[in-house]
Motif scaffolding. Structure first.
Motif, short mmCIF file in Angstrom:
data_model
loop_
_atom_site.label_atom_id
_atom_site.label_comp_id
_atom_site.label_asym_id
_atom_site.label_seq_id
_atom_site.Cartn_x
_atom_site.Cartn_y
_atom_site.Cartn_z
N GLN A 58 0.74 -1.22 -0.07
CA GLN A 58 0.00 0.04 0.01
C GLN A 58 0.97 1.16 -0.03
O GLN A 58 2.15 1.27 0.60
CB GLN A 58 -0.83 0.08 1.20
N GLN A 74 -3.48 3.63 -2.46
CA GLN A 74 -3.60 2.80 -3.59
C GLN A 74 -2.90 1.60 -2.73
O GLN A 74 -1.96 1.59 -2.25
CB GLN A 74 -2.61 3.07 -4.61
N SER A 76 -2.68 -3.29 -3.11
CA SER A 76 -3.00 -4.56 -3.51
C SER A 76 -2.92 -5.61 -2.55
O SER A 76 -2.12 -5.57 -1.57
CB SER A 76 -2.25 -4.95 -4.93
N SER A 78 -2.75 -10.17 -2.42
CA SER A 78 -2.87 -11.45 -2.94
C SER A 78 -2.57 -12.61 -2.06
O SER A 78 -1.77 -12.34 -1.19
CB SER A 78 -2.04 -11.60 -4.35
N GLN A 88 -6.81 -12.22 -5.73
CA GLN A 88 -6.07 -10.85 -5.82
C GLN A 88 -7.11 -9.52 -5.90
O GLN A 88 -8.20 -9.72 -6.14
CB GLN A 88 -5.58 -10.59 -7.24
N LEU A 89 -6.73 -8.43 -5.15
CA LEU A 89 -7.49 -7.51 -4.99
C LEU A 89 -6.58 -6.09 -5.05
O LEU A 89 -5.33 -6.21 -4.65
CB LEU A 89 -7.83 -7.24 -3.53
N THR A 90 -7.01 -5.25 -5.85
CA THR A 90 -6.22 -3.99 -6.00
C THR A 90 -7.35 -2.84 -5.66
O THR A 90 -8.47 -3.01 -5.74
CB THR A 90 -5.80 -3.51 -7.36
N TYR A 91 -6.82 -1.92 -5.03
CA TYR A 91 -7.67 -0.55 -4.78
C TYR A 91 -7.05 0.61 -4.59
O TYR A 91 -6.08 0.68 -4.71
CB TYR A 91 -7.96 -1.16 -3.41
N PRO A 100 -12.53 -0.79 -5.20
CA PRO A 100 -11.62 -1.96 -4.93
C PRO A 100 -11.88 -2.78 -6.56
O PRO A 100 -12.97 -2.79 -7.22
CB PRO A 100 -12.37 -3.08 -4.16
N SER A 102 -11.34 -6.75 -8.30
CA SER A 102 -10.94 -8.23 -8.06
C SER A 102 -11.96 -8.89 -8.89
O SER A 102 -13.06 -8.52 -9.04
CB SER A 102 -11.12 -8.47 -6.60
#
Length: 132
Positions: A58, A74, A76, A78, A88-91, A100, A102
């Motif tokens: 982050q 920002q 992510s 995993s 996996q997640l990005t935000y 978010p 994913s």
């Protein structure tokens, strides 16, 4: 806006922790790498990776928005769940809220064609919505 960032951080941490495979108390998961950098101006960056493949990172920086200066974030994450599935997640968390992304986030079904036509008709004829 600061509340949004704090809530976002708590949500991300809970997602990573709840989605990570559960280890027995006898088998600690080693930290393979970990970094943290916090600057006086409010800019920050952190990341970690564990022996079970869980990763998170982050970064954030202050951004002047009208009279406030929230931290825009920002990041992510995993991990592999107990069934062996990869996640996996990005935000981003900014003036537009928490965003978010994913493949695990459910997607609403398409609006049926007949309902879509009715919505378009109603939007084109607002005068018919007035009470008589």
């Amino acid at each position: 806006m600061v509340k949004v960032v704090i809530v976002t951080l708590l949500v991300i941490i809970s997602v990573v922790v709840s989605g990570a495979p559960q280890q027995s108390a006898k088998e600690p998961v080693p930290i393979i790498s970990q970094e943290s950098d916090i600057q006086p101006d409010g800019t920050f960056k952190w990341s970690f990776e564990t022996g079970d493949g869980t990763k998170a990172e982050q970064s954030g920086q202050p951004k002047q928005i009208e009279q406030e200066t929230p931290v825009i974030v920002q990041g992510s994450a995993s991990w592999t769940d107990n069934e062996g599935n990869q996640h996996q997640l990005t935000y981003t968390a900014d003036e537009n809220g928490y965003q978010p992304q994913s493949p695990d986030i459910p997607v609403a079904p398409e609006i049926p064609a007949a309902i879509q036509r009715a919505l378009e008709y109603n939007a084109a004829h607002p005068e018919q919505d007035k009470e008589q």
